[in-house]
Design a protein around this motif. Structure first.
Motif, PDB file in Angstrom:
ATOM      1  N   TYR A 171       0.833  -1.207   0.000  1.00 30.67           N
ATOM      2  CA  TYR A 171       0.000   0.000   0.000  1.00 30.67           C
ATOM      3  C   TYR A 171       0.863   1.250   0.000  1.00 30.67           C
ATOM      4  CZ  TYR A 171      -3.325   3.526   1.517  1.00 30.67           C
ATOM      5  OH  TYR A 171      -4.076   4.667   1.603  1.00 30.67           O
ATOM      6  N   LEU A 172       1.904   1.276   0.828  1.00 35.54           N
ATOM      7  CA  LEU A 172       2.774   2.453   0.893  1.00 35.54           C
ATOM      8  C   LEU A 172       3.520   2.648  -0.421  1.00 35.54           C
ATOM      9  CD1 LEU A 172       4.251   2.097   4.490  1.00 35.54           C
ATOM     10  CD2 LEU A 172       2.425   3.622   3.707  1.00 35.54           C
ATOM     11  N   GLN A 173       3.914   1.530  -1.046  1.00 36.13           N
ATOM     12  CA  GLN A 173       4.580   1.643  -2.341  1.00 36.13           C
ATOM     13  C   GLN A 173       3.632   2.217  -3.380  1.00 36.13           C
ATOM     14  OE1 GLN A 173       6.035  -2.070  -3.827  1.00 36.13           O
ATOM     15  NE2 GLN A 173       7.143  -1.160  -5.534  1.00 36.13           N
ATOM     16  N   ALA A 174       2.387   1.796  -3.318  1.00 39.45           N
ATOM     17  CA  ALA A 174       1.400   2.326  -4.267  1.00 39.45           C
ATOM     18  C   ALA A 174       1.120   3.800  -4.025  1.00 39.45           C
ATOM     19  CB  ALA A 174       0.091   1.536  -4.158  1.00 39.45           C
ATOM     20  N   GLN A 175       1.243   4.245  -2.771  1.00 41.11           N
ATOM     21  CA  GLN A 175       0.982   5.633  -2.432  1.00 41.11           C
ATOM     22  C   GLN A 175       2.255   6.481  -2.476  1.00 41.11           C
ATOM     23  OE1 GLN A 175      -2.237   6.528  -1.947  1.00 41.11           O
ATOM     24  NE2 GLN A 175      -2.688   4.386  -2.381  1.00 41.11           N
ATOM     25  N   GLY A 176       3.296   5.973  -3.130  1.00 41.93           N
ATOM     26  CA  GLY A 176       4.583   6.652  -3.099  1.00 41.93           C
ATOM     27  C   GLY A 176       4.548   8.074  -3.596  1.00 41.93           C
ATOM     28  N   ASN A 177       3.683   8.406  -4.534  1.00 44.23           N
ATOM     29  CA  ASN A 177       3.617   9.757  -5.079  1.00 44.23           C
ATOM     30  C   ASN A 177       2.457  10.570  -4.515  1.00 44.23           C
ATOM     31  OD1 ASN A 177       5.845   9.568  -6.980  1.00 44.23           O
ATOM     32  ND2 ASN A 177       4.574   8.097  -8.087  1.00 44.23           N
ATOM     33  N   ASP A 178       1.871  10.092  -3.444  1.00 36.73           N
ATOM     34  CA  ASP A 178       0.778  10.824  -2.810  1.00 36.73           C
ATOM     35  C   ASP A 178       1.306  12.134  -2.240  1.00 36.73           C
ATOM     36  OD1 ASP A 178      -1.439  11.679  -1.360  1.00 36.73           O
ATOM     37  OD2 ASP A 178      -2.063   9.609  -1.002  1.00 36.73           O
ATOM     38  N   ALA A 179       0.617  13.213  -2.547  1.00 31.22           N
ATOM     39  CA  ALA A 179       1.082  14.538  -2.134  1.00 31.22           C
ATOM     40  C   ALA A 179       0.696  14.887  -0.704  1.00 31.22           C
ATOM     41  CB  ALA A 179       0.519  15.606  -3.084  1.00 31.22           C
ATOM     42  N   ARG A 180      -0.090  14.034  -0.051  1.00 31.55           N
ATOM     43  CA  ARG A 180      -0.514  14.362   1.307  1.00 31.55           C
ATOM     44  C   ARG A 180       0.628  14.146   2.283  1.00 31.55           C
ATOM     45  NH1 ARG A 180      -5.285  10.342   1.917  1.00 31.55           N
ATOM     46  NH2 ARG A 180      -3.931   9.196   0.489  1.00 31.55           N
ATOM     47  N   ASN A 181       0.738  15.076   3.220  1.00 31.24           N
ATOM     48  CA  ASN A 181       1.753  14.929   4.251  1.00 31.24           C
ATOM     49  C   ASN A 181       1.356  13.888   5.287  1.00 31.24           C
ATOM     50  OD1 ASN A 181       3.464  16.910   3.188  1.00 31.24           O
ATOM     51  ND2 ASN A 181       2.320  18.532   4.190  1.00 31.24           N
ATOM     52  N   VAL A 182       0.064  13.812   5.594  1.00 29.26           N
ATOM     53  CA  VAL A 182      -0.441  12.856   6.574  1.00 29.26           C
ATOM     54  C   VAL A 182      -1.610  12.112   5.951  1.00 29.26           C
ATOM     55  CG1 VAL A 182      -1.383  12.531   8.882  1.00 29.26           C
ATOM     56  CG2 VAL A 182       0.260  14.366   8.474  1.00 29.26           C
ATOM     57  N   GLN A 183      -1.537  10.778   5.942  1.00 34.23           N
ATOM     58  CA  GLN A 183      -2.581   9.953   5.360  1.00 34.23           C
ATOM     59  C   GLN A 183      -3.166   9.050   6.447  1.00 34.23           C
ATOM     60  OE1 GLN A 183      -1.211   7.942   1.721  1.00 34.23           O
ATOM     61  NE2 GLN A 183       0.664   9.147   1.869  1.00 34.23           N
ATOM     62  N   PHE A 184      -4.476   8.853   6.395  1.00 30.27           N
ATOM     63  CA  PHE A 184      -5.160   8.006   7.365  1.00 30.27           C
ATOM     64  C   PHE A 184      -5.842   6.868   6.616  1.00 30.27           C
ATOM     65  CE2 PHE A 184      -4.928  12.201   9.299  1.00 30.27           C
ATOM     66  CZ  PHE A 184      -4.429  11.897  10.555  1.00 30.27           C
ATOM     67  N   LEU A 185      -5.455   5.651   6.933  1.00 29.99           N
ATOM     68  CA  LEU A 185      -6.034   4.468   6.305  1.00 29.99           C
ATOM     69  C   LEU A 185      -7.020   3.848   7.293  1.00 29.99           C
ATOM     70  CD1 LEU A 185      -6.047   2.582   3.882  1.00 29.99           C
ATOM     71  CD2 LEU A 185      -4.180   1.309   4.932  1.00 29.99           C
ATOM     72  N   HIS A 186      -8.307   4.116   7.078  1.00 30.60           N
ATOM     73  CA  HIS A 186      -9.333   3.686   8.024  1.00 30.60           C
ATOM     74  C   HIS A 186      -9.781   2.245   7.788  1.00 30.60           C
ATOM     75  CE1 HIS A 186     -10.089   7.614   9.924  1.00 30.60           C
ATOM     76  NE2 HIS A 186      -9.771   8.110   8.744  1.00 30.60           N
ATOM     77  N   THR A 187      -9.518   1.705   6.632  1.00 35.97           N
ATOM     78  CA  THR A 187     -10.005   0.370   6.306  1.00 35.97           C
ATOM     79  C   THR A 187      -8.832  -0.586   6.173  1.00 35.97           C
ATOM     80  OG1 THR A 187      -9.934   0.919   3.946  1.00 35.97           O
ATOM     81  CG2 THR A 187     -12.006   1.312   5.113  1.00 35.97           C
ATOM     82  N   SER A 188      -9.156  -1.836   5.955  1.00 37.87           N
ATOM     83  CA  SER A 188      -8.101  -2.820   5.748  1.00 37.87           C
ATOM     84  C   SER A 188      -7.429  -2.570   4.403  1.00 37.87           C
ATOM     85  CB  SER A 188      -8.684  -4.235   5.787  1.00 37.87           C
ATOM     86  OG  SER A 188      -9.551  -4.436   4.675  1.00 37.87           O
TER      87      SER A 188
END
Length: 684
Positions: free
Chosen positions: A381-398
């Motif tokens: 998941y983190l690898q897939a979100q590698g280019n996410d521009a958010r400084n803080v991300q919240f993963l509420h689901t599995s």
């Protein structure tokens, strides 16, 4: 019998005694082999050795009684008693004493029983006395000198017991209420104890040699075990240690009461290129150290936070007794992110500054076979979100649910691109003094099928992974142009801003297409402002230069967004003709920090030199507004004024702000820098 004959007589059975020593050594070696899988050390198993030694003494006494004619002797029992007392303390010594003395009573009867009891008790007490030094002995590092010292203590103890028994013969007979061994036999016993010192040295040497080899082997295994759970370069607990920690502790915790907070570097490629490959090891060590220093240690202490190295450029904090929702509502994750940024800026020396991304996820092992599987899913998941521009991300689901939601979002993204209808909301840009609306920034605001807000950074990261970013940005421009047509038609003389990245700037003829689109909607060229995000480097190629030239010649303004948080800010500012510079909200959030305030002042000076309007993003408190105004900044946007709202609400807010605008009453500071507000360059 002369002394020489007595010594010769006592030396006769020594070969048999050596076989007894060898048998006991074999039993002790067997115990070491049996206890190895149980991870029980000889020190921890002292009572077990005492039982074995006591049973060995009992068995030897039984064999001597059954197969040798009386009187038979077993001097090894003294070494067994001494060793049992040394290994097991007073409990182990007492246990061995009961077994060995019980064998003596069983096979030899009560003749001279008290005499023998005193003899054995003195030797056992000598072993118990040696126990106090044994417990502090590091078996893996035991030396010959230490073994000789213990052997000397054993020999002295046995000689003292023999002398004590001989001394009983010097007392009047009516003082001794029990039967004594004949003086000749007592003297022979003392000689035997003295002569057995040589074989006893070999016996004790063999015992401690086995213990030493076992302890050294256990130490090697322990070091190998520890090293396999530490990164070889940073010496931080690694992913295997994290997996075992979760399996060991999280399964005992209440469901969903453990959160994982991942800290990674989004611009790691640039950092490695500018700082060298050794930078990553130094950075992770500093990052781990920052977690255990103020102000973060006070924030994390209630959760028993433990840090583990997850990848070569990321750490994971295990937080007990909390969840993603609790961390999001309390703002703790954002405070951790800000605290780490402040600490890393204090540690920064030169070159680029790492851009940290914090991802928070629940650790619910019910959804996975084990912790290792859950961590693999998190890594993907983190690898897939590698280019996410958010400084803080919240993963509420599995993680699995996140993957399904991503497929749905991808289909939605394709629909927006095809129809040019991404859901946009507008964040007003206001005058810091009058609070009048001077413009608005178009921001993506979409919801999933359950009505939950989808973070814009997640959509952008998805578009990047599927090579759809340029097409998506064009769809937002199409939607913004239609909204700008309504905006202008209702009498609002200020521009709408749209975010673009290098993906649009490198697209051939992008500026010409934009100019034609604005002409199609009959929009003034200043009605749309392109905000170039600084999170993405803009290459110096012909298509970028051509698009920048066409935009400048056409009067379409460029704004540099998120200044100070990304790639080569001053270089980008010098390369393009920007009419506006927007300082990143993370800098505004830390404006109370003297170093950050100085950085904002430097950015303001850069804007002044290049003749651009300076805008502060993320203004959320009156204190921040006052500080910004005192620095000479006159425009800003943030939740203090308004959140991002639909266009109709934005127009109503702008009308109300215009009516409610107070006459300026600013403090005596420098005027705003650069060009006038972009809305003043055109009028209806």
């Amino acid at each position: 019998m002369s002394w020489l004959e007595l010594i010769r007589f006592e030396l006769g059975p020594i070969p048999m005694f050596m076989w007894q020593y060898a048998a006991v050594l074999g039993l002790l070696a067997l115990i070491l082999v049996v206890t190895r899988p149980l991870r029980i050390t000889p020190r921890q198993a002292g009572w077990m050795y005492s039982v074995v030694l006591g049973l060995s003494g009992y068995a030897i006494s039984a064999l001597l009684h059954l197969y040798l004619p009386p009187p038979s002797s077993a001097p090894i029992r003294y070494d067994l008693l001494f060793l049992a007392g040394m290994l097991g303390g007073w409990r182990g010594g007492a246990l061995a004493y009961v077994l060995i003395y019980g064998a003596r009573l069983q096979w030899a009867g009560s003749v001279q029983a008290v005499y023998t009891a005193i003899d054995m008790a003195i030797v056992t007490l000598g072993g118990v006395w040696a126990h106090r030094w044994y417990v502090d002995l590091e078996l893996a590092d035991v030396t010959v000198r230490r073994v000789l010292w213990i052997w000397a203590l054993r020999s002295v103890t046995l000689i003292l017991s023999g002398l004590a028994l001989l001394g009983l013969h010097q007392l009047p007979k009516d003082w001794v209420p029990f039967e004594l061994l004949p003086y000749k036999n007592s003297l022979g016993s003392l000689v035997r104890k003295t002569l057995m010192a040589g074989p006893a040295l070999l016996f004790l040497g063999g015992v401690f040699a086995m213990f030493k080899l076992d302890a050294q082997d256990r130490r090697r295994q322990q070091n190998d075990w520890l090293n396999s759970r530490k990164d070889s370069l940073t010496q931080l607990p690694n992913r295997r240690a994290l997996s075992e920690h979760l399996d060991r502790h999280v399964r005992r915790a209440a469901p969903k009461q453990v959160a994982l907070l991942s800290i990674s570097v989004s611009n790691h490629t640039q950092m490695l290129l500018s700082q060298g490959h050794e930078w990553s090891e130094r950075f992770l060590q500093r990052l781990s150290g920052a977690v255990h220093e103020e102000p973060l240690v006070e924030l994390l202490q209630p959760f028993g936070a433990r840090a583990f190295q997850f990848t070569d450029l990321s750490l994971v904090l295990v937080l007990q007794g909390t969840t993603v929702s609790a961390l999001e509502q309390s703002g703790l994750a954002h405070r951790i992110h800000q605290g780490l940024n402040m600490r890393l800026q204090d540690l920064a020396t030169s070159g680029a500054v790492p851009v940290l991304t914090v991802t928070v996820a629940n650790c619910d092992l019910r959804c996975h076979a084990d912790a290792a599987t859950a961590l693999r899913d998190l890594a993907l998941y983190l690898q897939a979100q590698g280019n996410d521009a958010r400084n803080v991300q919240f993963l509420h689901t599995s993680f699995a649910h996140a993957a399904r939601r991503e497929l749905q979002l991808l289909a939605q993204l394709g629909e927006w691109i095809d129809t040019g209808t991404p859901p946009l909301a507008y964040m007003p840009k206001c005058d810091l003094c009058t609070r009048e609306v001077l413009g608005a920034e178009a921001l993506l605001r979409c919801h999933d099928d359950q009505g939950a807000l989808v973070p814009p950074g997640q959509v952008l990261a998805l578009a990047v992974r599927h090579k759809l970013l340029a097409a998506f940005e064009w769809s937002t421009i199409e939607r913004a142009c239609r909204d700008a047509q309504r905006w202008v038609s209702t009498g609002h003389a200020c521009p709408l801003s749209v975010n673009i990245s290098s993906a649009s700037m490198v697209t051939a003829h992008f500026a010409l297409r934009l100019r034609d689109l604005m002409d199609h909607h009959a929009l003034p060229r200043a009605a749309i402002v392109l905000e170039l995000t600084e999170y993405d480097p803009v290459p110096d190629i012909d298509s970028v230069r051509d698009n920048a030239r066409v935009l400048n010649d056409s009067g379409i303004h460029l704004s540099l967004d998120d200044f100070g948080s990304g790639y080569s800010a001053l270089t980008v500012l010098a390369r393009f003709q920007f009419s506006e510079l927007k300082v990143d909200h993370t800098m505004v959030a830390m404006i109370g920090n003297p170093r950050m305030r100085s950085a904002i002042e430097l950015a303001l000076e850069s804007a002044r030199r290049y003749g651009t309007t300076f805008v502060a993003e993320g203004v959320e408190t009156e204190e921040q507004l006052q500080t910004l105004y005192q620095l000479g900044i006159r425009q800003g946007q943030g939740h203090l004024f308004s959140r991002a709202v639909p266009l109709d609400d934005m127009m109503a807010f702008a009308r109300a702000a215009r009516v409610a605008a107070m006459p300026p009453n600013p403090p005596a500071t420098a005027s705003n820098v650069g060009t006038p507000p972009l809305g003043e360059v055109f009028a209806l």
